[in-house]
Write a protein that holds these residues in place. Sequence first.
Motif, PDB file in Angstrom:
ATOM      1  N   TYR A  58       1.116  -1.022  -0.142  1.00 58.96           N
ATOM      2  CA  TYR A  58      -0.099   0.119  -0.045  1.00 58.96           C
ATOM      3  C   TYR A  58       1.200   1.603  -0.057  1.00 58.96           C
ATOM      4  CZ  TYR A  58       1.439  -0.753   4.958  1.00 58.96           C
ATOM      5  OH  TYR A  58       1.851  -0.496   6.544  1.00 58.96           O
ATOM      6  N   GLY A  59       2.381   0.974  -0.105  1.00 54.87           N
ATOM      7  CA  GLY A  59       3.093   2.520  -0.442  1.00 54.87           C
ATOM      8  C   GLY A  59       3.856   1.831   0.290  1.00 54.87           C
ATOM      9  N   ILE A  60       4.479   2.964   1.479  1.00 53.59           N
ATOM     10  CA  ILE A  60       6.306   2.607   1.846  1.00 53.59           C
ATOM     11  C   ILE A  60       5.512   2.571   3.444  1.00 53.59           C
ATOM     12  CG2 ILE A  60       7.950   3.911   2.886  1.00 53.59           C
ATOM     13  CD1 ILE A  60       8.358   5.181  -0.519  1.00 53.59           C
ATOM     14  N   SER A  61       6.025   2.370   4.231  1.00 52.66           N
ATOM     15  CA  SER A  61       6.101   2.296   5.559  1.00 52.66           C
ATOM     16  C   SER A  61       7.367   2.599   6.785  1.00 52.66           C
ATOM     17  CB  SER A  61       5.559   0.953   6.387  1.00 52.66           C
ATOM     18  OG  SER A  61       5.531   0.666   7.982  1.00 52.66           O
ATOM     19  N   ILE A  62       7.040   3.321   7.441  1.00 50.41           N
ATOM     20  CA  ILE A  62       8.531   4.325   8.068  1.00 50.41           C
ATOM     21  C   ILE A  62       8.034   4.073   9.055  1.00 50.41           C
ATOM     22  CG2 ILE A  62       9.506   6.641   8.367  1.00 50.41           C
ATOM     23  CD1 ILE A  62       8.740   7.246   5.656  1.00 50.41           C
ATOM     24  N   SER A  63       9.226   3.843  10.215  1.00 52.79           N
ATOM     25  CA  SER A  63       9.739   3.429  11.427  1.00 52.79           C
ATOM     26  C   SER A  63      10.202   4.242  12.532  1.00 52.79           C
ATOM     27  CB  SER A  63      10.105   2.291  12.423  1.00 52.79           C
ATOM     28  OG  SER A  63       9.204   1.302  11.533  1.00 52.79           O
ATOM     29  N   PHE A  64      10.087   5.031  13.275  1.00 55.55           N
ATOM     30  CA  PHE A  64      10.489   6.038  13.475  1.00 55.55           C
ATOM     31  C   PHE A  64      11.829   6.020  15.319  1.00 55.55           C
ATOM     32  CE2 PHE A  64       7.976   8.911  11.285  1.00 55.55           C
ATOM     33  CZ  PHE A  64       8.523   9.705  10.414  1.00 55.55           C
ATOM     34  N   LYS A  65      13.431   6.151  14.981  1.00 51.82           N
ATOM     35  CA  LYS A  65      13.734   6.018  16.311  1.00 51.82           C
ATOM     36  C   LYS A  65      13.258   6.686  17.369  1.00 51.82           C
ATOM     37  CE  LYS A  65      18.836   5.067  14.375  1.00 51.82           C
ATOM     38  NZ  LYS A  65      19.226   5.455  14.511  1.00 51.82           N
ATOM     39  N   LEU A  66      12.437   6.430  18.852  1.00 54.54           N
ATOM     40  CA  LEU A  66      12.238   6.750  19.540  1.00 54.54           C
ATOM     41  C   LEU A  66      13.183   7.613  20.501  1.00 54.54           C
ATOM     42  CD1 LEU A  66       9.411   4.420  20.389  1.00 54.54           C
ATOM     43  CD2 LEU A  66       8.981   6.207  18.760  1.00 54.54           C
ATOM     44  N   LYS A  67      13.063   8.741  21.169  1.00 57.93           N
ATOM     45  CA  LYS A  67      13.982   8.917  22.024  1.00 57.93           C
ATOM     46  C   LYS A  67      13.137   8.910  23.439  1.00 57.93           C
ATOM     47  CE  LYS A  67      15.023  13.516  19.072  1.00 57.93           C
ATOM     48  NZ  LYS A  67      15.562  14.452  18.737  1.00 57.93           N
ATOM     49  N   PRO A  68      14.602   8.691  24.572  1.00 55.89           N
ATOM     50  CA  PRO A  68      14.310   8.959  25.555  1.00 55.89           C
ATOM     51  C   PRO A  68      13.251   9.753  26.273  1.00 55.89           C
ATOM     52  CG  PRO A  68      15.095   8.211  25.322  1.00 55.89           C
ATOM     53  CD  PRO A  68      15.855   8.585  24.409  1.00 55.89           C
ATOM     54  N   LYS A  69      14.052  11.105  26.077  1.00 56.41           N
ATOM     55  CA  LYS A  69      13.417  12.648  26.549  1.00 56.41           C
ATOM     56  C   LYS A  69      11.991  12.823  26.287  1.00 56.41           C
ATOM     57  CE  LYS A  69      14.882  15.753  22.701  1.00 56.41           C
ATOM     58  NZ  LYS A  69      15.346  17.113  22.306  1.00 56.41           N
ATOM     59  N   ASP A  70      11.830  11.844  24.788  1.00 53.31           N
ATOM     60  CA  ASP A  70       9.376  12.104  25.171  1.00 53.31           C
ATOM     61  C   ASP A  70       9.160  11.292  25.789  1.00 53.31           C
ATOM     62  OD1 ASP A  70      10.869  13.816  23.055  1.00 53.31           O
ATOM     63  OD2 ASP A  70      10.625  12.188  20.536  1.00 53.31           O
ATOM     64  N   TYR A  71       9.477  10.193  26.664  1.00 53.21           N
ATOM     65  CA  TYR A  71       8.988   9.916  27.462  1.00 53.21           C
ATOM     66  C   TYR A  71       8.587  10.533  28.763  1.00 53.21           C
ATOM     67  CZ  TYR A  71       9.084   5.466  24.684  1.00 53.21           C
ATOM     68  OH  TYR A  71       8.337   4.166  23.725  1.00 53.21           O
ATOM     69  N   ASN A  72       9.326  11.214  28.589  1.00 51.03           N
ATOM     70  CA  ASN A  72       9.709  11.960  30.062  1.00 51.03           C
ATOM     71  C   ASN A  72       8.871  12.811  29.917  1.00 51.03           C
ATOM     72  OD1 ASN A  72      11.712   9.871  30.857  1.00 51.03           O
ATOM     73  ND2 ASN A  72      13.258  11.051  30.433  1.00 51.03           N
ATOM     74  N   LYS A  73       8.584  13.596  29.169  1.00 47.46           N
ATOM     75  CA  LYS A  73       7.585  14.366  28.935  1.00 47.46           C
ATOM     76  C   LYS A  73       6.629  13.943  29.216  1.00 47.46           C
ATOM     77  CE  LYS A  73      10.776  17.871  27.003  1.00 47.46           C
ATOM     78  NZ  LYS A  73      11.153  18.386  25.661  1.00 47.46           N
ATOM     79  N   LYS A  74       5.628  14.298  30.419  1.00 44.73           N
ATOM     80  CA  LYS A  74       4.285  14.043  30.510  1.00 44.73           C
ATOM     81  C   LYS A  74       3.124  14.492  29.597  1.00 44.73           C
ATOM     82  CE  LYS A  74       5.717   9.980  32.134  1.00 44.73           C
ATOM     83  NZ  LYS A  74       5.377   8.921  31.360  1.00 44.73           N
ATOM     84  N   ILE A  75       2.209  14.218  28.825  1.00 43.92           N
ATOM     85  CA  ILE A  75       1.323  15.044  28.662  1.00 43.92           C
ATOM     86  C   ILE A  75       0.091  14.063  29.225  1.00 43.92           C
ATOM     87  CG2 ILE A  75      -0.438  15.348  27.176  1.00 43.92           C
ATOM     88  CD1 ILE A  75       2.218  16.313  25.672  1.00 43.92           C
ATOM     89  N   LEU A  76      -0.978  14.771  30.890  1.00 48.40           N
ATOM     90  CA  LEU A  76      -2.255  13.832  31.044  1.00 48.40           C
ATOM     91  C   LEU A  76      -1.747  12.558  31.155  1.00 48.40           C
ATOM     92  CD1 LEU A  76      -5.340  15.391  28.751  1.00 48.40           C
ATOM     93  CD2 LEU A  76      -4.473  15.979  31.367  1.00 48.40           C
ATOM     94  N   LYS A  77      -2.251  11.272  30.519  1.00 56.63           N
ATOM     95  CA  LYS A  77      -2.093   9.993  31.194  1.00 56.63           C
ATOM     96  C   LYS A  77      -1.066   9.524  29.338  1.00 56.63           C
ATOM     97  CE  LYS A  77      -5.720   8.586  33.867  1.00 56.63           C
ATOM     98  NZ  LYS A  77      -7.354   7.115  33.642  1.00 56.63           N
ATOM     99  N   ALA A  78      -0.494  10.183  29.045  1.00 52.58           N
ATOM    100  CA  ALA A  78       0.574  10.164  27.867  1.00 52.58           C
ATOM    101  C   ALA A  78       1.712  10.634  27.550  1.00 52.58           C
ATOM    102  CB  ALA A  78      -0.123  10.339  26.374  1.00 52.58           C
ATOM    103  N   ASN A  79       2.395  11.394  26.982  1.00 54.15           N
ATOM    104  CA  ASN A  79       3.501  11.798  26.696  1.00 54.15           C
ATOM    105  C   ASN A  79       4.486  12.382  25.555  1.00 54.15           C
ATOM    106  OD1 ASN A  79       4.744   9.527  25.264  1.00 54.15           O
ATOM    107  ND2 ASN A  79       5.131   8.693  27.266  1.00 54.15           N
ATOM    108  N   LEU A  80       5.412  13.539  25.127  1.00 56.76           N
ATOM    109  CA  LEU A  80       5.447  13.986  24.457  1.00 56.76           C
ATOM    110  C   LEU A  80       5.174  12.755  22.585  1.00 56.76           C
ATOM    111  CD1 LEU A  80       5.908  16.454  22.887  1.00 56.76           C
ATOM    112  CD2 LEU A  80       7.926  16.368  23.298  1.00 56.76           C
ATOM    113  N   LEU A  81       5.443  11.822  23.096  1.00 56.40           N
ATOM    114  CA  LEU A  81       5.969  11.112  21.553  1.00 56.40           C
ATOM    115  C   LEU A  81       4.524  10.707  21.753  1.00 56.40           C
ATOM    116  CD1 LEU A  81       7.473   9.025  20.704  1.00 56.40           C
ATOM    117  CD2 LEU A  81       7.039   7.519  21.747  1.00 56.40           C
ATOM    118  N   GLU A  82       3.320  10.702  21.809  1.00 52.51           N
ATOM    119  CA  GLU A  82       2.663  10.526  21.768  1.00 52.51           C
ATOM    120  C   GLU A  82       1.701  11.553  20.495  1.00 52.51           C
ATOM    121  OE1 GLU A  82       0.339   7.339  21.377  1.00 52.51           O
ATOM    122  OE2 GLU A  82       2.018   6.857  22.160  1.00 52.51           O
ATOM    123  N   ILE A  83       1.968  12.827  21.179  1.00 47.02           N
ATOM    124  CA  ILE A  83       1.444  14.128  20.585  1.00 47.02           C
ATOM    125  C   ILE A  83       2.588  13.788  19.128  1.00 47.02           C
ATOM    126  CG2 ILE A  83       1.296  16.539  20.182  1.00 47.02           C
ATOM    127  CD1 ILE A  83      -0.617  15.502  22.782  1.00 47.02           C
TER     128      ILE A  83
END
Length: 222
Positions: A58-83
């Motif tokens: 169906y096209g191209i699938s792209i996976s990104f590397k995740l940064k630990p600091k994005d996990y640490n920035k909490k937003i409600l019950k998630a974090n910056l990574l989810e945004i």
Amino acid sequence: MRFRIDLKIFLFLILFYFTKQIETYVIIIVFAIIHELGHLMAGLIMGMKPEKIELMPYGISISFKLKPKDYNKKILKANLLEIKKILVAIAGPFTNLLIIIFATHLKIELFSNLIIIYANLLLILFNLVPIYPLDGGRILKGILHIFLGKRKAERYTNSISFIILIILTFIASIGIYYMENISVFIITIFLWGLYLKQDKIDRNKNKIYDLIEKTIEISENK
């Protein structure tokens, strides 16, 4: 960065060739690749580095590397990574929307314009269907994660994906019977494969989470 080709793409090419829909498939694939480049650009703008690029049916699938600091920035019950994940998911359909807007102002032969518009409109509608791992499913899962937490988000997203896949399977069956169009059925089967694969991954992760929670609970009770 790794690159991989999903060999199922050749199966799709053969199937669409023999069903005389190869031109439609190729046109959609071209704009699907542009769609994925929209995801890539959004990720790069937000500082995410691509880890794996895979050429899919169906096209191209792209996976990104995740940064630990994005996990640490909490937003409600998630974090910056989810945004970031939500914004990356939105970027694909938004790219197709820009192409549609651009195509409506192109002064070229009308039929070509219609092909561009319909192909991109189809990609927008298809990708925004809330089936994980389509963009709509990723957006839904991300929003649920923010407000309900990871476990509930996965559970609700999987349930919604399952229900919609049942509906799509029914519609695809009607398409084969009345319109002799197998393309929707092929895509539905592929979506079932993606869903079942992701569901298995989520189940395995949940087993690990349960084990960790039990271990913590036992430690606290000692």
